[in-house]
Design a protein around this motif. Structure first.
Motif, PDB file in Angstrom:
ATOM      1  N   MET A   1       0.845  -1.194   0.000  1.00 55.31           N
ATOM      2  CA  MET A   1       0.000   0.000   0.000  1.00 55.31           C
ATOM      3  C   MET A   1       0.874   1.235   0.000  1.00 55.31           C
ATOM      4  SD  MET A   1      -3.112  -0.250   2.658  1.00 55.31           S
ATOM      5  CE  MET A   1      -4.546  -1.212   2.327  1.00 55.31           C
ATOM      6  N   THR A   2       0.433   2.232  -0.728  1.00 56.92           N
ATOM      7  CA  THR A   2       1.051   3.552  -0.653  1.00 56.92           C
ATOM      8  C   THR A   2      -0.054   4.534  -0.306  1.00 56.92           C
ATOM      9  OG1 THR A   2       2.645   2.932  -2.361  1.00 56.92           O
ATOM     10  CG2 THR A   2       2.419   5.292  -1.862  1.00 56.92           C
ATOM     11  N   TRP A   3       0.161   5.284   0.754  1.00 58.78           N
ATOM     12  CA  TRP A   3      -0.811   6.292   1.190  1.00 58.78           C
ATOM     13  C   TRP A   3      -0.261   7.649   0.811  1.00 58.78           C
ATOM     14  CZ3 TRP A   3      -1.813   4.998   7.062  1.00 58.78           C
ATOM     15  CH2 TRP A   3      -2.146   3.662   7.199  1.00 58.78           C
ATOM     16  N   TYR A   4      -1.096   8.461   0.208  1.00 55.16           N
ATOM     17  CA  TYR A   4      -0.729   9.842  -0.102  1.00 55.16           C
ATOM     18  C   TYR A   4      -1.574  10.742   0.788  1.00 55.16           C
ATOM     19  CZ  TYR A   4       1.598   7.888  -4.143  1.00 55.16           C
ATOM     20  OH  TYR A   4       2.433   7.161  -4.956  1.00 55.16           O
ATOM     21  N   ILE A   5      -0.902  11.575   1.576  1.00 53.07           N
ATOM     22  CA  ILE A   5      -1.600  12.472   2.488  1.00 53.07           C
ATOM     23  C   ILE A   5      -1.198  13.912   2.180  1.00 53.07           C
ATOM     24  CG2 ILE A   5      -1.784  10.748   4.328  1.00 53.07           C
ATOM     25  CD1 ILE A   5       0.608  12.182   5.691  1.00 53.07           C
ATOM     26  N   THR A   6      -2.054  14.850   2.547  1.00 53.21           N
ATOM     27  CA  THR A   6      -1.757  16.259   2.287  1.00 53.21           C
ATOM     28  C   THR A   6      -1.380  17.026   3.544  1.00 53.21           C
ATOM     29  OG1 THR A   6      -4.093  16.844   2.502  1.00 53.21           O
ATOM     30  CG2 THR A   6      -3.275  16.353   0.269  1.00 53.21           C
ATOM     31  N   ASN A   7      -1.432  16.365   4.707  1.00 47.90           N
ATOM     32  CA  ASN A   7      -1.118  17.070   5.937  1.00 47.90           C
ATOM     33  C   ASN A   7      -0.430  16.117   6.910  1.00 47.90           C
ATOM     34  OD1 ASN A   7      -1.211  18.327   8.509  1.00 47.90           O
ATOM     35  ND2 ASN A   7      -2.989  19.535   7.901  1.00 47.90           N
ATOM     36  N   LYS A   8       0.883  16.188   6.960  1.00 54.22           N
ATOM     37  CA  LYS A   8       1.649  15.292   7.832  1.00 54.22           C
ATOM     38  C   LYS A   8       1.302  15.511   9.297  1.00 54.22           C
ATOM     39  CE  LYS A   8       6.405  14.108   9.058  1.00 54.22           C
ATOM     40  NZ  LYS A   8       7.829  14.402   8.797  1.00 54.22           N
ATOM     41  N   ARG A   9       1.088  16.745   9.695  1.00 49.61           N
ATOM     42  CA  ARG A   9       0.742  17.018  11.105  1.00 49.61           C
ATOM     43  C   ARG A   9      -0.576  16.350  11.484  1.00 49.61           C
ATOM     44  NH1 ARG A   9       2.730  22.978  10.556  1.00 49.61           N
ATOM     45  NH2 ARG A   9       4.870  22.709  11.254  1.00 49.61           N
ATOM     46  N   ALA A  10      -1.566  16.455  10.601  1.00 50.73           N
ATOM     47  CA  ALA A  10      -2.860  15.812  10.870  1.00 50.73           C
ATOM     48  C   ALA A  10      -2.682  14.292  10.943  1.00 50.73           C
ATOM     49  CB  ALA A  10      -3.871  16.183   9.794  1.00 50.73           C
ATOM     50  N   TYR A  11      -1.852  13.762  10.067  1.00 51.98           N
ATOM     51  CA  TYR A  11      -1.574  12.322  10.080  1.00 51.98           C
ATOM     52  C   TYR A  11      -0.932  11.910  11.411  1.00 51.98           C
ATOM     53  CZ  TYR A  11       0.952   7.996   9.110  1.00 51.98           C
ATOM     54  OH  TYR A  11       1.472   6.728   9.193  1.00 51.98           O
ATOM     55  N   LEU A  12       0.108  12.618  11.817  1.00 53.32           N
ATOM     56  CA  LEU A  12       0.799  12.269  13.059  1.00 53.32           C
ATOM     57  C   LEU A  12      -0.104  12.437  14.274  1.00 53.32           C
ATOM     58  CD1 LEU A  12       4.324  13.786  12.315  1.00 53.32           C
ATOM     59  CD2 LEU A  12       3.660  11.362  12.319  1.00 53.32           C
ATOM     60  N   ALA A  13      -0.951  13.448  14.253  1.00 57.97           N
ATOM     61  CA  ALA A  13      -1.868  13.681  15.371  1.00 57.97           C
ATOM     62  C   ALA A  13      -2.967  12.623  15.434  1.00 57.97           C
ATOM     63  CB  ALA A  13      -2.484  15.075  15.252  1.00 57.97           C
ATOM     64  N   SER A  14      -3.186  11.910  14.336  1.00 60.60           N
ATOM     65  CA  SER A  14      -4.279  10.939  14.253  1.00 60.60           C
ATOM     66  C   SER A  14      -3.815   9.491  14.300  1.00 60.60           C
ATOM     67  CB  SER A  14      -5.057  11.155  12.944  1.00 60.60           C
ATOM     68  OG  SER A  14      -5.546  12.454  12.845  1.00 60.60           O
ATOM     69  N   LEU A  15      -2.548   9.252  14.590  1.00 58.35           N
ATOM     70  CA  LEU A  15      -2.014   7.892  14.491  1.00 58.35           C
ATOM     71  C   LEU A  15      -2.790   6.867  15.318  1.00 58.35           C
ATOM     72  CD1 LEU A  15       1.859   8.403  14.348  1.00 58.35           C
ATOM     73  CD2 LEU A  15       0.323   7.594  12.538  1.00 58.35           C
ATOM     74  N   ALA A  16      -3.150   7.207  16.541  1.00 56.32           N
ATOM     75  CA  ALA A  16      -3.873   6.247  17.383  1.00 56.32           C
ATOM     76  C   ALA A  16      -5.222   5.896  16.763  1.00 56.32           C
ATOM     77  CB  ALA A  16      -4.053   6.806  18.793  1.00 56.32           C
ATOM     78  N   GLU A  17      -5.936   6.903  16.284  1.00 56.19           N
ATOM     79  CA  GLU A  17      -7.239   6.661  15.679  1.00 56.19           C
ATOM     80  C   GLU A  17      -7.107   5.909  14.350  1.00 56.19           C
ATOM     81  OE1 GLU A  17     -11.377   9.092  14.787  1.00 56.19           O
ATOM     82  OE2 GLU A  17      -9.604  10.194  15.438  1.00 56.19           O
ATOM     83  N   LEU A  18      -6.100   6.257  13.554  1.00 60.78           N
ATOM     84  CA  LEU A  18      -5.869   5.548  12.295  1.00 60.78           C
ATOM     85  C   LEU A  18      -5.543   4.078  12.558  1.00 60.78           C
ATOM     86  CD1 LEU A  18      -3.734   8.198  10.358  1.00 60.78           C
ATOM     87  CD2 LEU A  18      -6.169   7.683  10.051  1.00 60.78           C
ATOM     88  N   GLY A  19      -4.748   3.828  13.583  1.00 63.71           N
ATOM     89  CA  GLY A  19      -4.404   2.454  13.943  1.00 63.71           C
ATOM     90  C   GLY A  19      -5.628   1.646  14.342  1.00 63.71           C
TER      91      GLY A  19
END
Length: 135
Positions: free
Chosen positions: A93-111
């Motif tokens: 899988m390759t994920w393309y995101i537009t906001n690294k901060r939002a991604y890092l802040a959401s890691l627990a929920e994404l997991g």
């Protein structure tokens, strides 16, 4: 506007290897898939690209990255089901995101979303931050 895009490579199950898979042949999810997933050649590989967080009706209802991620996985799993495949068949899988901060802040929920939808399947993955996504 989408903030998440998913591209994946799927190793198909034995039923597909026996020739039972024809992309989009029945007018189902594969035919309607927004990114035209297709089986390339005669090998048991399905390339799925361009899955984003809109509903099957083409509407963006999710406003947060985790909600878009959940919808994107739902869309992806629908395509996999059409190919007689599941999360266990995803090879990459390759994920393309537009906001690294939002991604890092959401890691627990994404997991948590990942485990709910994909189980204990962890293919090779990369997350790439981009400035924008094009629908």
């Amino acid at each position: 506007m989408p903030r998440f895009l998913l591209v994946l490579l799927v190793a198909l199950p034995l039923a597909a290897r026996a020739g039972e898979f024809a992309p989009g042949g029945d007018g189902g999810t594969l035919a309607r898939a927004f990114a035209l997933p297709a089986q390339l050649g005669r090998g048991p590989v399905l390339h799925v690209a361009g899955q984003i967080g809109w509903t099957p009706e083409g509407k963006f209802e999710a406003t947060t990255l985790p909600a878009q991620f959940a919808q994107t996985l739902d869309n992806t799993l629908a395509v996999l089901r059409e190919a007689n495949a599941g999360p266990e068949h995803v090879a990459r899988m390759t994920w393309y995101i537009t906001n690294k901060r939002a991604y890092l802040a959401s890691l627990a929920e994404l997991g948590a979303i990942w485990r709910e939808k994909m189980g204990k399947n962890y293919p090779a993955m990369a997350v790439v931050e981009v400035t924008a996504l094009i629908e």
